[in-house]
Design a protein around this motif. Sequence first.
Motif, short mmCIF file in Angstrom:
data_model
loop_
_atom_site.label_atom_id
_atom_site.label_comp_id
_atom_site.label_asym_id
_atom_site.label_seq_id
_atom_site.Cartn_x
_atom_site.Cartn_y
_atom_site.Cartn_z
N ILE A 26 0.85 -1.21 0.00
CA ILE A 26 0.00 0.00 0.00
C ILE A 26 0.88 1.25 0.00
O ILE A 26 0.67 2.18 -0.78
N PHE A 27 1.88 1.28 0.88
CA PHE A 27 2.78 2.45 0.98
C PHE A 27 3.48 2.70 -0.36
O PHE A 27 3.57 3.83 -0.83
N ILE A 28 4.00 1.63 -0.97
CA ILE A 28 4.72 1.78 -2.24
C ILE A 28 3.76 2.24 -3.34
O ILE A 28 4.11 3.06 -4.18
N THR A 29 2.53 1.73 -3.31
CA THR A 29 1.53 2.15 -4.30
C THR A 29 1.25 3.65 -4.18
O THR A 29 1.16 4.35 -5.19
N VAL A 30 1.14 4.13 -2.95
CA VAL A 30 0.93 5.58 -2.74
C VAL A 30 2.11 6.35 -3.34
O VAL A 30 1.93 7.38 -3.99
N LEU A 31 3.32 5.83 -3.15
CA LEU A 31 4.52 6.48 -3.70
C LEU A 31 4.53 6.46 -5.24
O LEU A 31 5.22 7.27 -5.86
N LYS B 77 8.65 -2.34 -5.79
CA LYS B 77 8.47 -1.08 -6.52
C LYS B 77 8.05 -1.33 -7.97
O LYS B 77 7.10 -0.73 -8.48
N GLY B 78 8.75 -2.24 -8.65
CA GLY B 78 8.45 -2.54 -10.06
C GLY B 78 7.05 -3.10 -10.22
O GLY B 78 6.30 -2.70 -11.12
N PHE B 79 6.69 -4.01 -9.35
CA PHE B 79 5.37 -4.66 -9.36
C PHE B 79 4.27 -3.59 -9.27
O PHE B 79 3.34 -3.55 -10.08
N CYS B 80 4.39 -2.71 -8.26
CA CYS B 80 3.38 -1.67 -8.05
C CYS B 80 3.39 -0.65 -9.19
O CYS B 80 2.33 -0.18 -9.62
#
Length: 199
Positions: A108-113, A138-141
């Motif tokens: 969730i945090f990485i998606t927000v980023l 990171k790449g996945f999101c």
Amino acid sequence: MHHSAGCMIPFLQMIEYRSSRNIAISLFKRFKNAVERGGGDNLKEFISAGVNAYALGCTDEGLRKELNDMREYGVEIEAMQSYGGTTSLKSKIILEEVDECILWLSIIFITVLCTPQPTIVRWSSTPPVSDNMRFLWKGFCAVIANAYFVRGMAWLPVKTLQLEQMAVVGRAEKPSIVASRMRLVFTTLEVVSPHWPKA
């Protein structure tokens, strides 16, 4: 004067400590609810709590520590109330559940980023996600965020994401797990940056 100033610091630390523990408990309850009961609304409840934790400046590792401390002390967590019932099931915290809960939170945090403009203001300069988690996810999101923002998509072929995992980690998770991670990312994007007006 010195004396009272000295008392102030632990007091502030105590407030900080209490609130991050409460956030961890609230997240964990919602996580268990989403896992056990499934469904879009339960997932959105967890995501909203996760986005809130992000805004308040929490980190994935800080919340992991809170949950692991409680786990080691044998703290029991009450289940979320089901409607109409007053059943309060208490359960101990299990390590695998902590790991999975924090993994969801990191995603969730990485998606927000990954959202183009800062949709959520964060009240802290501390990075929300550990370097290791960022490297892994990171790449996945980003692939999913790109599909969402650039192409208006709400789903991707699981194979595409498995290839991304292979490239980064050298192995891919099972299709059903990858699909649920993808749903987590897409639902987070819908929560923080709704695309289409609700009909």
